[in-house]
Design an enzyme around this catalytic site. Structure first.
Site, PDB file in Angstrom:
ATOM      1  N   HIS A 102      -1.082   8.058   4.182  1.00  0.00           N
ATOM      2  CA  HIS A 102      -0.271   7.181   3.335  1.00  0.00           C
ATOM      3  C   HIS A 102       1.072   7.880   3.137  1.00  0.00           C
ATOM      4  O   HIS A 102       1.110   9.051   2.736  1.00  0.00           O
ATOM      5  CB  HIS A 102      -0.918   6.979   1.970  1.00  0.00           C
ATOM      6  N   HIS A 107      -9.654   0.601   2.090  1.00  0.00           N
ATOM      7  CA  HIS A 107     -10.461   1.613   1.394  1.00  0.00           C
ATOM      8  C   HIS A 107     -11.773   0.947   0.995  1.00  0.00           C
ATOM      9  O   HIS A 107     -11.754   0.005   0.196  1.00  0.00           O
ATOM     10  CB  HIS A 107      -9.728   2.124   0.154  1.00  0.00           C
ATOM     11  N   GLU A 122       4.825   4.794   0.384  1.00  0.00           N
ATOM     12  CA  GLU A 122       4.385   3.696  -0.491  1.00  0.00           C
ATOM     13  C   GLU A 122       5.209   3.807  -1.780  1.00  0.00           C
ATOM     14  O   GLU A 122       5.973   2.920  -2.110  1.00  0.00           O
ATOM     15  CB  GLU A 122       2.872   3.815  -0.766  1.00  0.00           C
ATOM     16  N   ASP A 170      -5.893  -3.239   2.097  1.00  0.00           N
ATOM     17  CA  ASP A 170      -5.885  -2.038   1.257  1.00  0.00           C
ATOM     18  C   ASP A 170      -7.106  -1.947   0.326  1.00  0.00           C
ATOM     19  O   ASP A 170      -8.086  -1.289   0.657  1.00  0.00           O
ATOM     20  CB  ASP A 170      -4.571  -1.955   0.462  1.00  0.00           C
ATOM     21  N   ASP A 171      -7.030  -2.578  -0.840  1.00  0.00           N
ATOM     22  CA  ASP A 171      -8.132  -2.571  -1.817  1.00  0.00           C
ATOM     23  C   ASP A 171      -8.335  -3.999  -2.310  1.00  0.00           C
ATOM     24  O   ASP A 171      -7.966  -4.342  -3.447  1.00  0.00           O
ATOM     25  CB  ASP A 171      -7.765  -1.654  -2.998  1.00  0.00           C
ATOM     26  N   HIS A 175      -6.251  -0.859   7.508  1.00  0.00           N
ATOM     27  CA  HIS A 175      -5.975  -0.115   6.271  1.00  0.00           C
ATOM     28  C   HIS A 175      -6.806  -0.729   5.159  1.00  0.00           C
ATOM     29  O   HIS A 175      -6.412  -1.722   4.546  1.00  0.00           O
ATOM     30  CB  HIS A 175      -4.465  -0.190   5.959  1.00  0.00           C
TER      31      HIS A 175
HETATM   32  N1  HPA Z   1      -2.426   4.319  -2.042  1.00  0.00           N
HETATM   33  C1  HPA Z   1      -2.865   5.546  -2.272  1.00  0.00           C
HETATM   34  N2  HPA Z   1      -4.141   5.819  -2.472  1.00  0.00           N
HETATM   35  C2  HPA Z   1      -5.014   4.842  -2.435  1.00  0.00           C
HETATM   36  C3  HPA Z   1      -4.624   3.543  -2.198  1.00  0.00           C
HETATM   37  C4  HPA Z   1      -3.254   3.268  -1.970  1.00  0.00           C
HETATM   38  O1  HPA Z   1      -2.803   2.134  -1.731  1.00  0.00           O
HETATM   39  N3  HPA Z   1      -5.749   2.799  -2.232  1.00  0.00           N
HETATM   40  C5  HPA Z   1      -6.786   3.623  -2.470  1.00  0.00           C
HETATM   41  N4  HPA Z   1      -6.346   4.870  -2.596  1.00  0.00           N
HETATM   42 ZN    ZN Z   2      -4.288   2.517   1.009  1.00  0.00          ZN
END
Ligand code: HPA
Ligand code: ZN
Length: 334
Positions: free
Chosen positions: A194, A16, A197, A275-276, A14
């Site tokens: 997703h 991006h 969250e 994630d990021d 996971h």
């Molecule tokens: N959630 C939703 N969209 C996203 C995320 C995330 O954690 N990271 C990049 N786009």
């Molecule tokens: Zn994500």
């Protein structure tokens, strides 16, 4: 425990790629493309990384990706990420990209795709990192836009293994994209989304029942529903969990309250992911180390998370066995 984590072979599922954009590289690419960033310097940009919910982050994330224009920009971004994870003993990565974040600005789908893919191929060849590329639909845009993006991907099925769903979750339930994902599945793409969250358990049900996901990204809020939790565990559907993301986006108030152990104890195939990482303060090892410290994870729990990552990967059985054997050998020697 820190050295154990650092040296352990890992898979990331996971991630991006646009979320790996470190401020230094962002300024460098902005300069060569003659784009003015609304921040004085790297320091000022980093200071803006203070989020109280998903949308705060997304606003800055979309602004950041605006500097990506040429194929080389996408290559450089992806190559920088691969070098970082190579140093962290990540041996397999499945990365997301957001085509609509680029095509909406006039960048061709192929410009983004080819730059990212060329770097992934180089990473496989030169660093031994296997990969999968998954394209995500932006859920705040309408379903027609997502369908048009899926059409753009059809000539590139050899490069894109799956489709996902990201961006602003609340108010944009999976059901909005039922038709798009039905078509994607018919075309042979693997499916992720997703869900849970920020969105409620119902969105996770929709991801399962309507989108027919092979994995759930995040999934934290599934734990609010016992029947749902049991179903995900019984069906062996993996969750790609992102602790530092959860902390930075206030999905959890403290890593000490992160549900990772609860997930494992409920029999969920939970995995560790970043994630990021450029925005959330850490790549794979930082996620493992900080969560292990906060929850006092045992070595066994840490190895289970790594094993789950390899088991849930979208790879051939052969590659999966090689990676699992690497992990077993590492644990035996430790
Ligand atoms: N959630 C939703 N969209 C996203 C995320 C995330 O954690 N990271 C990049 N786009
Ligand atoms: Zn994500």
């Amino acid at each position: 425990m820190q050295a154990f984590i650092e040296n352990m072979p890992k898979a990331e599922l996971h991630l991006h790629i646009e979320g790996t954009f470190e401020p230094e590289l962002m300024f460098e690419i902005a300069q060569r493309n003659n784009i003015d960033l609304p921040y004085a310097d790297v320091e000022a940009l980093r200071k803006a990384y203070d989020f109280s919910q998903l949308q705060d982050f997304l606003d800055i994330y979309y602004q950041g990706m605006n500097v990506l224009q040429k194929e080389q920009d996408y290559y450089d971004l992806t190559w920088a990420y691969l070098q970082r994870i190579y140093a962290q003993n990540v041996i397999h990565t499945e990365i997301f990209f957001d085509p609509q974040g680029h095509t909406s600005r006039g960048v061709a789908f192929e410009t983004a795709l080819n730059g990212i893919y060329r770097a992934l191929e180089a990473g496989q060849k030169e660093l031994g990192i296997s990969f999968g590329l998954i394209m995500c639909f932006l859920r705040h845009l309408d379903a027609d836009d997502a369908m048009a993006t899926l059409e753009q991907a059809l000539p590139h099925k050899d490069k894109i293994i799956g489709v996902g769903l990201d961006s602003s979750e609340l108010g944009h339930p999976p059901e909005k994209f039922t038709e798009v994902f039905k078509k994607a599945k018919e075309e042979g793409f693997l499916i992720v989304a997703h869900a849970g969250e920020e969105g409620p358990p119902d969105y996770v049900y929709q991801a399962l029942d309507l989108l027919k996901v092979d994995r759930i990204d995040h999934g934290n809020r599934a734990l609010e529903d016992k029947a749902l939790t049991k179903r995900i565990a019984d069906e062996g559907i993996a969750l790609t969990v992102c602790p530092l993301s959860n902390l930075k986006l206030c999905v959890v108030d403290d890593l000490k309250n992160h549900p990772m152990r609860e997930m494992l104890q409920a029999g969920l195939k939970a995995t560790m992911n970043s994630d990021d990482p450029a925005y959330f303060g850490g790549y794979m090892n930082e996620n493992y180390i900080q969560l292990a410290e906060a929850l006092r994870l045992t070595q066994e729990e840490i190895v289970t998370l790594a094993r789950n990552g390899f088991e849930a990967a979208f790879v051939s059985d052969e590659r999966k066995q090689v990676m699992l054997s690497n992990l077993d050998a590492f644990v035996s020697a430790a």
